[in-house]
Design an enzyme around this catalytic site. Structure first.
Site, PDB file in Angstrom:
ATOM      1  N   TRP A  62       0.861  -1.190   0.000  1.00 50.14           N
ATOM      2  CA  TRP A  62       0.000   0.000   0.000  1.00 50.14           C
ATOM      3  C   TRP A  62       0.897   1.239   0.000  1.00 50.14           C
ATOM      4  O   TRP A  62       1.910   1.261   0.696  1.00 50.14           O
ATOM      5  CB  TRP A  62      -0.896  -0.040   1.250  1.00 50.14           C
ATOM      6  CG  TRP A  62      -2.103   0.855   1.184  1.00 50.14           C
ATOM      7  CD1 TRP A  62      -2.103   2.206   1.357  1.00 50.14           C
ATOM      8  CD2 TRP A  62      -3.465   0.471   0.955  1.00 50.14           C
ATOM      9  NE1 TRP A  62      -3.372   2.691   1.256  1.00 50.14           N
ATOM     10  CE2 TRP A  62      -4.236   1.650   1.011  1.00 50.14           C
ATOM     11  CE3 TRP A  62      -4.100  -0.747   0.714  1.00 50.14           C
ATOM     12  CZ2 TRP A  62      -5.619   1.651   0.842  1.00 50.14           C
ATOM     13  CZ3 TRP A  62      -5.476  -0.741   0.553  1.00 50.14           C
ATOM     14  CH2 TRP A  62      -6.221   0.432   0.599  1.00 50.14           C
ATOM     15  N   HIS A 107     -10.185   5.286  10.003  1.00 48.13           N
ATOM     16  CA  HIS A 107      -9.615   3.967   9.711  1.00 48.13           C
ATOM     17  C   HIS A 107      -8.092   3.947   9.825  1.00 48.13           C
ATOM     18  O   HIS A 107      -7.507   3.006  10.367  1.00 48.13           O
ATOM     19  CB  HIS A 107     -10.042   3.538   8.307  1.00 48.13           C
ATOM     20  CG  HIS A 107      -9.838   2.087   8.034  1.00 48.13           C
ATOM     21  ND1 HIS A 107     -10.616   1.110   8.590  1.00 48.13           N
ATOM     22  CD2 HIS A 107      -8.918   1.443   7.278  1.00 48.13           C
ATOM     23  CE1 HIS A 107     -10.201  -0.076   8.182  1.00 48.13           C
ATOM     24  NE2 HIS A 107      -9.168   0.101   7.378  1.00 48.13           N
ATOM     25  N   THR A 117     -11.836   8.975   7.084  1.00 48.72           N
ATOM     26  CA  THR A 117     -12.427   8.322   8.260  1.00 48.72           C
ATOM     27  C   THR A 117     -11.302   8.006   9.252  1.00 48.72           C
ATOM     28  O   THR A 117     -10.125   8.142   8.914  1.00 48.72           O
ATOM     29  CB  THR A 117     -13.106   6.994   7.851  1.00 48.72           C
ATOM     30  OG1 THR A 117     -12.078   6.057   7.495  1.00 48.72           O
ATOM     31  CG2 THR A 117     -14.069   7.195   6.688  1.00 48.72           C
ATOM     32  N   VAL A 151       1.181   4.824   6.249  1.00 46.22           N
ATOM     33  CA  VAL A 151      -0.259   5.051   6.429  1.00 46.22           C
ATOM     34  C   VAL A 151      -0.513   6.554   6.339  1.00 46.22           C
ATOM     35  O   VAL A 151       0.085   7.335   7.087  1.00 46.22           O
ATOM     36  CB  VAL A 151      -0.754   4.509   7.785  1.00 46.22           C
ATOM     37  CG1 VAL A 151      -2.238   4.821   7.961  1.00 46.22           C
ATOM     38  CG2 VAL A 151      -0.515   3.008   7.879  1.00 46.22           C
ATOM     39  N   SER A 181      -0.115  -2.119   5.523  1.00 48.55           N
ATOM     40  CA  SER A 181       0.638  -1.991   6.777  1.00 48.55           C
ATOM     41  C   SER A 181       0.069  -2.869   7.880  1.00 48.55           C
ATOM     42  O   SER A 181       0.811  -3.354   8.735  1.00 48.55           O
ATOM     43  CB  SER A 181       0.654  -0.533   7.235  1.00 48.55           C
ATOM     44  OG  SER A 181       1.438   0.215   6.351  1.00 48.55           O
ATOM     45  N   TYR A 187      10.709  -0.521  13.784  1.00 49.29           N
ATOM     46  CA  TYR A 187       9.453   0.173  13.448  1.00 49.29           C
ATOM     47  C   TYR A 187       9.670   1.143  12.285  1.00 49.29           C
ATOM     48  O   TYR A 187      10.152   2.258  12.479  1.00 49.29           O
ATOM     49  CB  TYR A 187       8.982   0.905  14.691  1.00 49.29           C
ATOM     50  CG  TYR A 187       7.670   1.629  14.585  1.00 49.29           C
ATOM     51  CD1 TYR A 187       6.468   0.939  14.584  1.00 49.29           C
ATOM     52  CD2 TYR A 187       7.623   3.017  14.513  1.00 49.29           C
ATOM     53  CE1 TYR A 187       5.250   1.606  14.515  1.00 49.29           C
ATOM     54  CE2 TYR A 187       6.415   3.691  14.451  1.00 49.29           C
ATOM     55  CZ  TYR A 187       5.232   2.971  14.456  1.00 49.29           C
ATOM     56  OH  TYR A 187       4.036   3.642  14.392  1.00 49.29           O
ATOM     57  N   GLU A 233      -0.855  -5.762   7.764  1.00 50.77           N
ATOM     58  CA  GLU A 233      -0.294  -7.120   7.655  1.00 50.77           C
ATOM     59  C   GLU A 233       1.186  -7.174   8.061  1.00 50.77           C
ATOM     60  O   GLU A 233       1.791  -8.255   8.084  1.00 50.77           O
ATOM     61  CB  GLU A 233      -0.464  -7.651   6.225  1.00 50.77           C
ATOM     62  CG  GLU A 233      -1.890  -8.019   5.850  1.00 50.77           C
ATOM     63  CD  GLU A 233      -2.814  -6.828   5.665  1.00 50.77           C
ATOM     64  OE1 GLU A 233      -2.374  -5.838   5.036  1.00 50.77           O
ATOM     65  OE2 GLU A 233      -3.953  -6.859   6.158  1.00 50.77           O
TER      66      GLU A 233
END
Ligand code: RBF
Length: 170
Positions: A31, A96, A94, A89, A65, A121, A67
């Site tokens: 993504w 989400h 929204t 991300v 992300s 990370y 996953e």
């Protein structure tokens, strides 16, 4: 966070341990691929520049992300000394995105607490694409570079702990 002018690619070479012989797994989300591909390039280049052999870097992709947690939890079982999780991300209409960020952050933190291989990370969480580009090889450097250096330092940390283990028993 006080990161206004922090460049993610800036590091003091004198503080980076010798990475010869280290094996690193990288899990990367598809993504926002324009961003995560740059993170991956940065991480690989910095690992190699620091002495990690190309054949000792294992790269696996996951769809998004969210996953990364499962991907990293499987990758730690492979023959690797550290796992880097890379994703991006971007804030949506929204909430989400916030649930994804919370899940990934908690999941990766938990992995670090419950198993032996350090998980790094590498999640970029931004308000828009420009902020992501700034952190993926743009104005503020590359989060992938930072993750590579962190991985090397954590493997070195673990090696030092293990080599001193007898002195640490009570
Ligand atoms: N994955 C990302 O890595 N970055 C994103 O910005 C992102 N945004 C998403 C927004 C929506 C509305 C949805 C449904 C999914 C998004 N995902 C994103 C994918 C997510 O991490 C995961 O792959 C899917 O939700 C399937 O579990």
């Amino acid at each position: 966070m006080a990161t206004k002018n922090h460049n993610l690619s800036d590091y003091d070479i004198n503080t980076v341990p010798d990475a010869t012989g280290m094996k690193v797994g990288i899990v990367v989300a598809e993504w926002n691929e324009n961003i995560t591909a740059e993170l991956l390039n940065g991480a690989k280049e910095t690992l190699i520049k620091s002495g990690v052999k190309t054949q000792d870097i294992t790269v696996m992709t996951v769809p998004g992300s969210f996953e990364l947690v499962y991907g990293a939890s499987q990758m730690v079982k492979a023959d690797v000394d550290a796992v880097i999780a890379l994703g991006c991300v971007i804030r949506g209409e929204t909430p989400h995105d916030r649930y994804i960020c919370q899940g990934v952050t908690y999941g990766l933190a938990r992995l670090n607490a419950v198993q032996d291989v350090p998980v790094i990370y590498g999640l970029i969480t931004t308000l828009d694409m420009r902020q992501a580009e700034d952190r993926a090889g743009g104005r503020l450097g590359n989060k992938g570079d930072e993750c590579a250096i962190t991985a090397i330092k954590m493997v070195d940390f673990k090696r030092k702990i293990e080599s001193n283990a007898p002195r640490m028993t009570f």
